[in-house]
Motif scaffolding. Sequence first.
Motif, mmCIF file in Angstrom:
data_model
loop_
_atom_site.group_PDB
_atom_site.id
_atom_site.type_symbol
_atom_site.label_atom_id
_atom_site.label_comp_id
_atom_site.label_asym_id
_atom_site.label_seq_id
_atom_site.Cartn_x
_atom_site.Cartn_y
_atom_site.Cartn_z
ATOM 1 N N VAL A 75 0.857 -1.183 0.000
ATOM 2 C CA VAL A 75 0.000 0.000 0.000
ATOM 3 C C VAL A 75 0.891 1.230 0.000
ATOM 4 O O VAL A 75 1.771 1.378 0.852
ATOM 5 C CB VAL A 75 -0.934 0.015 1.227
ATOM 6 C CG1 VAL A 75 -1.820 1.257 1.215
ATOM 7 C CG2 VAL A 75 -1.786 -1.247 1.258
ATOM 8 N N THR A 76 0.665 2.091 -0.980
ATOM 9 C CA THR A 76 1.385 3.357 -1.062
ATOM 10 C C THR A 76 0.485 4.451 -0.512
ATOM 11 O O THR A 76 -0.642 4.624 -0.972
ATOM 12 C CB THR A 76 1.758 3.689 -2.520
ATOM 13 O OG1 THR A 76 2.494 2.597 -3.074
ATOM 14 C CG2 THR A 76 2.588 4.965 -2.593
ATOM 15 N N GLU A 77 0.989 5.138 0.503
ATOM 16 C CA GLU A 77 0.256 6.253 1.105
ATOM 17 C C GLU A 77 1.099 7.506 0.933
ATOM 18 O O GLU A 77 2.288 7.493 1.230
ATOM 19 C CB GLU A 77 0.020 6.009 2.599
ATOM 20 C CG GLU A 77 -0.734 4.728 2.890
ATOM 21 C CD GLU A 77 -0.834 4.435 4.376
ATOM 22 O OE1 GLU A 77 -0.981 5.373 5.183
ATOM 23 O OE2 GLU A 77 -0.747 3.243 4.723
ATOM 24 N N VAL A 78 0.477 8.563 0.459
ATOM 25 C CA VAL A 78 1.170 9.836 0.284
ATOM 26 C C VAL A 78 0.548 10.838 1.250
ATOM 27 O O VAL A 78 -0.674 11.042 1.238
ATOM 28 C CB VAL A 78 1.069 10.353 -1.164
ATOM 29 C CG1 VAL A 78 1.767 11.700 -1.299
ATOM 30 C CG2 VAL A 78 1.662 9.333 -2.137
ATOM 31 N N TYR A 79 1.406 11.431 2.078
ATOM 32 C CA TYR A 79 0.980 12.432 3.052
ATOM 33 C C TYR A 79 1.698 13.750 2.771
ATOM 34 O O TYR A 79 2.863 13.753 2.382
ATOM 35 C CB TYR A 79 1.319 11.988 4.481
ATOM 36 C CG TYR A 79 0.563 10.775 4.947
ATOM 37 C CD1 TYR A 79 -0.653 10.909 5.596
ATOM 38 C CD2 TYR A 79 1.065 9.494 4.742
ATOM 39 C CE1 TYR A 79 -1.354 9.785 6.030
ATOM 40 C CE2 TYR A 79 0.372 8.373 5.176
ATOM 41 C CZ TYR A 79 -0.832 8.532 5.815
ATOM 42 O OH TYR A 79 -1.514 7.421 6.241
ATOM 43 N N VAL A 80 0.993 14.850 3.002
ATOM 44 C CA VAL A 80 1.574 16.182 2.832
ATOM 45 C C VAL A 80 1.419 16.924 4.155
ATOM 46 O O VAL A 80 0.343 16.895 4.770
ATOM 47 C CB VAL A 80 0.875 16.954 1.689
ATOM 48 C CG1 VAL A 80 1.451 18.357 1.552
ATOM 49 C CG2 VAL A 80 0.999 16.194 0.377
ATOM 50 N N ASN A 81 2.503 17.579 4.582
ATOM 51 C CA ASN A 81 2.478 18.354 5.811
ATOM 52 C C ASN A 81 2.354 19.823 5.453
ATOM 53 O O ASN A 81 3.254 20.403 4.849
ATOM 54 C CB ASN A 81 3.743 18.107 6.628
ATOM 55 C CG ASN A 81 3.645 18.695 8.013
ATOM 56 O OD1 ASN A 81 3.139 19.790 8.211
ATOM 57 N ND2 ASN A 81 4.142 17.955 8.984
ATOM 58 N N GLU A 82 1.221 20.407 5.822
ATOM 59 C CA GLU A 82 1.007 21.840 5.634
ATOM 60 C C GLU A 82 0.630 22.447 6.972
ATOM 61 O O GLU A 82 -0.283 21.957 7.643
ATOM 62 C CB GLU A 82 -0.086 22.096 4.594
ATOM 63 C CG GLU A 82 0.336 21.686 3.187
ATOM 64 C CD GLU A 82 -0.744 21.947 2.164
ATOM 65 O OE1 GLU A 82 -1.943 21.839 2.503
ATOM 66 O OE2 GLU A 82 -0.380 22.258 1.014
ATOM 67 N N ASN A 83 1.347 23.502 7.335
ATOM 68 C CA ASN A 83 1.099 24.210 8.590
ATOM 69 C C ASN A 83 1.132 23.273 9.798
ATOM 70 O O ASN A 83 0.331 23.391 10.714
ATOM 71 C CB ASN A 83 -0.239 24.964 8.529
ATOM 72 C CG ASN A 83 -0.281 25.948 7.387
ATOM 73 O OD1 ASN A 83 0.681 26.667 7.125
ATOM 74 N ND2 ASN A 83 -1.402 25.973 6.674
ATOM 75 N N GLY A 84 2.074 22.309 9.764
ATOM 76 C CA GLY A 84 2.257 21.410 10.892
ATOM 77 C C GLY A 84 1.248 20.282 10.984
ATOM 78 O O GLY A 84 1.213 19.565 11.986
ATOM 79 N N TRP A 101 -0.452 16.822 9.026
ATOM 80 C CA TRP A 101 -0.363 15.843 7.956
ATOM 81 C C TRP A 101 -1.756 15.537 7.417
ATOM 82 O O TRP A 101 -2.687 15.307 8.192
ATOM 83 C CB TRP A 101 0.250 14.538 8.460
ATOM 84 C CG TRP A 101 1.696 14.623 8.777
ATOM 85 C CD1 TRP A 101 2.270 14.694 10.024
ATOM 86 C CD2 TRP A 101 2.786 14.631 7.844
ATOM 87 N NE1 TRP A 101 3.634 14.753 9.909
ATOM 88 C CE2 TRP A 101 3.974 14.706 8.581
ATOM 89 C CE3 TRP A 101 2.857 14.584 6.449
ATOM 90 C CZ2 TRP A 101 5.229 14.742 7.980
ATOM 91 C CZ3 TRP A 101 4.098 14.611 5.846
ATOM 92 C CH2 TRP A 101 5.265 14.688 6.605
ATOM 93 N N THR A 102 -1.888 15.537 6.090
ATOM 94 C CA THR A 102 -3.105 15.069 5.443
ATOM 95 C C THR A 102 -2.724 14.040 4.387
ATOM 96 O O THR A 102 -1.616 14.074 3.845
ATOM 97 C CB THR A 102 -3.906 16.200 4.769
ATOM 98 O OG1 THR A 102 -3.084 16.862 3.816
ATOM 99 C CG2 THR A 102 -4.420 17.198 5.798
ATOM 100 N N MET A 103 -3.658 13.127 4.107
ATOM 101 C CA MET A 103 -3.393 12.094 3.108
ATOM 102 C C MET A 103 -3.823 12.601 1.736
ATOM 103 O O MET A 103 -4.934 13.085 1.568
ATOM 104 C CB MET A 103 -4.151 10.816 3.440
ATOM 105 C CG MET A 103 -3.952 9.727 2.383
ATOM 106 S SD MET A 103 -4.863 8.238 2.768
ATOM 107 C CE MET A 103 -3.686 7.489 3.885
ATOM 108 N N GLY A 104 -2.905 12.445 0.778
ATOM 109 C CA GLY A 104 -3.195 12.846 -0.592
ATOM 110 C C GLY A 104 -3.548 11.676 -1.483
ATOM 111 O O GLY A 104 -4.252 11.835 -2.479
ATOM 112 N N SER A 105 -3.062 10.471 -1.133
ATOM 113 C CA SER A 105 -3.306 9.314 -1.985
ATOM 114 C C SER A 105 -3.109 8.027 -1.197
ATOM 115 O O SER A 105 -2.274 7.969 -0.295
ATOM 116 C CB SER A 105 -2.347 9.329 -3.186
ATOM 117 O OG SER A 105 -2.544 8.219 -4.015
#
Length: 148
Positions: free
Chosen positions: A120-129, A131-135
């Motif tokens: 499973v590939t999970e992509v997370y982005v950290n914005e303003n401290g 983490w949210t999941m993008g994919s």
Amino acid sequence: MKASIFGLCFFIIGALSASAQTKAEQDVINLSKEKWQWMADKNVDKLATLFDAKSMFVHMGGSWGKEQELNVIKSGNIWYKKAEVYSATVNMIGNTAILLNDIDLVAVVGGNEVVNPFMVTEVYVNENGKWTMGSLTFSKLMRPVKLK
């Protein structure tokens, strides 16, 4: 003497940045573990805050966005009963974390319980401290199921 001090400074800076990266990687691994539990519990409220508005989900039967994934989980069309995680690795690229999980997934799909081995590939982005999941992408593995 100057060379020794200079080298020591580079070592300390390197060690500090390595530990910061390690903390970020561990944060993502912990978040992923929580996500698997939220999916098993069908906790769409927690998942709704984790999934970015533009997030995408790729399954063996199709791909779709955040709202459909939440609806699939809420309705029980796919019930992620248990993810047995055998390994988790994270690669950081700027404020983006790419996590690979080698898992056996016990799920109920269309009323039938199935067990599949996935990477499973999970992509997370950290914005303003935060983490949210993008994919999230499921890739079926050729190895046999390890879960007993």
